[in-house]
Motif scaffolding. Structure first.
Motif, mmCIF file in Angstrom:
data_model
loop_
_atom_site.group_PDB
_atom_site.id
_atom_site.type_symbol
_atom_site.label_atom_id
_atom_site.label_comp_id
_atom_site.label_asym_id
_atom_site.label_seq_id
_atom_site.Cartn_x
_atom_site.Cartn_y
_atom_site.Cartn_z
ATOM 1 N N ALA A 274 0.810 -1.211 0.000
ATOM 2 C CA ALA A 274 0.000 0.000 0.000
ATOM 3 C C ALA A 274 0.844 1.262 0.000
ATOM 4 C CB ALA A 274 -0.930 0.003 1.215
ATOM 5 N N LEU A 275 2.065 1.185 0.533
ATOM 6 C CA LEU A 275 2.922 2.352 0.676
ATOM 7 C C LEU A 275 4.210 2.171 -0.106
ATOM 8 C CD1 LEU A 275 2.588 2.884 4.545
ATOM 9 C CD2 LEU A 275 1.205 3.914 2.732
ATOM 10 N N LEU A 276 4.793 3.291 -0.489
ATOM 11 C CA LEU A 276 6.088 3.297 -1.170
ATOM 12 C C LEU A 276 6.963 4.347 -0.491
ATOM 13 C CD1 LEU A 276 8.038 2.620 -3.545
ATOM 14 C CD2 LEU A 276 6.880 4.442 -4.840
ATOM 15 N N ALA A 277 8.147 3.951 -0.038
ATOM 16 C CA ALA A 277 9.099 4.877 0.574
ATOM 17 C C ALA A 277 10.221 5.161 -0.412
ATOM 18 C CB ALA A 277 9.667 4.297 1.869
ATOM 19 N N THR A 278 10.551 6.442 -0.581
ATOM 20 C CA THR A 278 11.647 6.847 -1.465
ATOM 21 C C THR A 278 12.578 7.777 -0.706
ATOM 22 O OG1 THR A 278 10.334 8.694 -2.342
ATOM 23 C CG2 THR A 278 10.275 6.615 -3.569
ATOM 24 N N ALA A 279 13.881 7.621 -0.934
ATOM 25 C CA ALA A 279 14.903 8.439 -0.275
ATOM 26 C C ALA A 279 15.617 9.279 -1.315
ATOM 27 C CB ALA A 279 15.903 7.553 0.456
ATOM 28 N N SER A 280 15.929 10.520 -0.934
ATOM 29 C CA SER A 280 16.513 11.453 -1.886
ATOM 30 C C SER A 280 17.634 12.253 -1.251
ATOM 31 C CB SER A 280 15.421 12.406 -2.406
ATOM 32 O OG SER A 280 15.973 13.474 -3.150
ATOM 33 N N ARG A 284 15.145 14.182 2.449
ATOM 34 C CA ARG A 284 13.861 13.628 2.881
ATOM 35 C C ARG A 284 13.655 12.195 2.438
ATOM 36 N NH1 ARG A 284 9.390 17.011 0.288
ATOM 37 N NH2 ARG A 284 10.846 16.856 -1.470
ATOM 38 N N VAL A 285 12.869 11.487 3.252
ATOM 39 C CA VAL A 285 12.228 10.242 2.838
ATOM 40 C C VAL A 285 10.746 10.556 2.694
ATOM 41 C CG1 VAL A 285 11.519 7.926 3.568
ATOM 42 C CG2 VAL A 285 13.887 8.668 3.890
ATOM 43 N N ILE A 286 10.190 10.233 1.546
ATOM 44 C CA ILE A 286 8.762 10.452 1.311
ATOM 45 C C ILE A 286 8.053 9.101 1.293
ATOM 46 C CG2 ILE A 286 7.027 11.222 -0.357
ATOM 47 C CD1 ILE A 286 8.817 13.456 -1.188
ATOM 48 N N VAL A 287 6.941 9.022 2.026
ATOM 49 C CA VAL A 287 6.083 7.833 2.002
ATOM 50 C C VAL A 287 4.859 8.184 1.163
ATOM 51 C CG1 VAL A 287 4.773 6.166 3.361
ATOM 52 C CG2 VAL A 287 6.924 7.114 4.272
ATOM 53 N N TRP A 288 4.659 7.430 0.084
ATOM 54 C CA TRP A 288 3.618 7.721 -0.899
ATOM 55 C C TRP A 288 2.473 6.704 -0.823
ATOM 56 C CZ3 TRP A 288 4.928 11.656 -4.569
ATOM 57 C CH2 TRP A 288 6.290 11.986 -4.656
ATOM 58 N N ASP A 289 1.286 7.163 -1.182
ATOM 59 C CA ASP A 289 0.252 6.275 -1.689
ATOM 60 C C ASP A 289 0.448 6.280 -3.199
ATOM 61 O OD1 ASP A 289 -2.014 5.112 -2.782
ATOM 62 O OD2 ASP A 289 -3.375 5.938 -1.293
ATOM 63 N N ILE A 295 1.343 12.199 -1.481
ATOM 64 C CA ILE A 295 2.313 12.084 -0.392
ATOM 65 C C ILE A 295 1.557 11.941 0.926
ATOM 66 C CG2 ILE A 295 4.134 13.280 0.880
ATOM 67 C CD1 ILE A 295 4.927 14.665 -1.719
ATOM 68 N N LEU A 296 1.858 10.873 1.671
ATOM 69 C CA LEU A 296 1.221 10.639 2.960
ATOM 70 C C LEU A 296 2.074 11.119 4.119
ATOM 71 C CD1 LEU A 296 -0.165 7.022 2.378
ATOM 72 C CD2 LEU A 296 -1.422 9.180 2.213
ATOM 73 N N LEU A 297 3.398 11.050 3.967
ATOM 74 C CA LEU A 297 4.287 11.349 5.081
ATOM 75 C C LEU A 297 5.640 11.805 4.550
ATOM 76 C CD1 LEU A 297 4.573 11.122 8.234
ATOM 77 C CD2 LEU A 297 5.397 8.793 7.861
ATOM 78 N N GLU A 298 6.223 12.804 5.176
ATOM 79 C CA GLU A 298 7.578 13.240 4.858
ATOM 80 C C GLU A 298 8.436 13.115 6.100
ATOM 81 O OE1 GLU A 298 8.096 16.969 2.901
ATOM 82 O OE2 GLU A 298 6.239 16.776 1.732
ATOM 83 N N LEU A 299 9.537 12.396 5.991
ATOM 84 C CA LEU A 299 10.465 12.194 7.100
ATOM 85 C C LEU A 299 11.703 13.044 6.827
ATOM 86 C CD1 LEU A 299 10.128 8.308 7.424
ATOM 87 C CD2 LEU A 299 8.797 10.092 8.590
ATOM 88 N N GLY A 300 11.828 14.149 7.543
ATOM 89 C CA GLY A 300 12.914 15.086 7.314
ATOM 90 C C GLY A 300 14.171 14.731 8.085
#
Length: 427
Positions: A274-280, A284-289, A295-300
């Protein structure tokens, strides 16, 4: 600039419990380029751990033996030894250790060139090849087959039998570094390679490693790719700000996810898909639907959050790797600020941290109890992951999301709060 928001005191964060490390021997050439551990990987069945320890060498170690060397019993991954133990390469001279009759064997493999990508492939659960003339194949992989794919600096991919350490296939078609490899988790032994030649290539190992398709669309290096748990979708990221999603039944591009401000270097789906995490490199790490492209969540990793211009440059907080825990509730990230962060998807601040210099990659063990992280000096460090009992609600949500998409959940005649929970809008 700080690594945590003002509301978080770094000294109050839990420290992840270090349980051990794997070291390479000191040598005069070790300071040169090529010693990096670009990839670490756990076998899907938890039987083996693999790491590229630099200078063409890959170590294949039975995971239970690795835990035992850290004074952790094979049946209790969560038990912490009184003092961390180290396991060095000198423990396995000649590439093949003496193993007991009921134990897996350790192997040291010389791949012939610098190793950038590693991936385990299993034919369990077994799925038939797409090829029609399957009876004419050179290799007939059994149900208990476990393979290791290695992506090399010269563009080649070598396929090894994990149990014997023998070379099975040598795949040649990429024209530059093979940066990452990933197997479809459905047992089909479909392999996807991501390369600096700006392409992804799909290989069918049940068809003797024949190339099925070339996926084009990236305009620069491709750094990483990841299959969804049902093997229907592939995510790929690279030297660019977009996240690519591919339909792996038709081998077509579904969509691009836009939201990062710098190169995207790592990606992974949650266990329920259900979720996809991407690192850049944008900190940030972004958690997507990914099904709704939201974007559901941003991890700074840098505070206050940098402007897009600053995030797009050398900001000293590049996120190098991200990994989703098999429990579906935790994420780990490796960053240039010398920290490993363990996140809960329920919070915006790390649940625990650990010190790590020059980290490059990370991966959770098959059971999700241990995180392994590779570094520029060729070593691997291990920590016990934060542990908590998952709620019955979360387990039911994961079970449901394994079979229902976001759009299907939204079509259910259920109360809005429950719908928001099931679609992770309320985590």
């Amino acid at each position: 600039m700080a690594s945590f928001p003002d509301c978080v005191n770094e000294n109050d964060l839990d420290k992840a419990k270090f349980i051990g490390e794997l070291l390479v021997p000191a040598a005069p050439f070790d300071q040169k380029s090529g010693r990096e551990t670009w990839t670490v990987a756990f076998a899907p069945n938890g039987s083996y751990f693999a790491w590229s320890q630099g200078h063409r060498i890959v170590r294949l170690i039975p995971w239970t033996s690795c835990l035992r060397s850290f004074s952790v019993s094979a049946g209790e991954e969560g038990t912490i030894p009184t003092s961390p133990r180290r396991l060095s390469r000198q423990n396995s001279d000649g590439g093949l250790t003496v193993a007991l009759a009921d134990e897996a064997r350790e192997h040291t493999i010389d791949c012939g060139d610098i190793v950038w990508g590693l991936a385990f492939g299993s034919s369990v659960p077994e799925k038939q090849s797409r090829c029609v003339n399957i009876e004419w194949h050179r290799f007939k992989f059994g149900e208990d087959q476990l393979l290791l794919a290695t992506g090399l600096n010269n563009g080649r991919i070598k396929i090894w039998d994990v149990y014997s350490g023998k070379l099975l296939l040598n795949l040649m078609d990429h024209t530059d570094v093979v940066r990452d490899l990933t197997f479809a988790p459905d047992g089909s032994l479909m392999l996807v390679s991501a390369s600096r030649d700006k392409t992804l290539r799909v290989w069918d190992l049940k068809d003797d490693g024949n190339m099925v398709k070339v996926l084009r669309g990236h305009h620069n290096w491709v750094y990483c790719s990841s299959f969804s748990p049902d093997s229907s979708i592939l995510c790929s990221v690279g030297a660019g700000k977009a996240v690519f999603l591919w339909n792996m039944d038709k081998f077509t591009l579904i969509r691009k996810l836009e939201g990062h401000h710098n190169d995207v270097v790592s990606c992974e789906f949650s266990p329920d898909g259900a979720l996809l995490a991407t690192a850049s490199y944008d900190t940030r790490v972004i958690v997507w639907d990914h099904q709704k492209a939201t974007i559901l969540l941003e991890l700074g990793h840098l505070f206050p959050p940098p402007s897009p211009i600053f995030a797009g440059g050398a900001n000293d907080r590049w996120v190098r790797s991200v990994s989703f825990c098999p429990d579906g509730r935790h994420i780990a990230s490796i960053t240039d600020d010398r920290l490993v962060r363990f996140w809960s998807i329920e919070e915006r601040a790390p649940q625990a941290v650990a010190s790590l210099s020059n980290g490059l990659c990370c991966a959770f063990s098959a059971e999700g109890n241990v995180l392994a992280a590779g570094t520029r000096d060729g070593s691997v460090h291990f920590w016990e992951c934060p542990r908590s009992v998952a709620s019955l609600q979360h387990m039911c949500r994961m079970a449901l999301r394994r079979v229902l998409s976001t759009q299907q959940v939204e079509a259910l005649a259920i109360p809005t709060p429950l719908q928001d929970y099931l679609t992770y809008r309320v985590i």
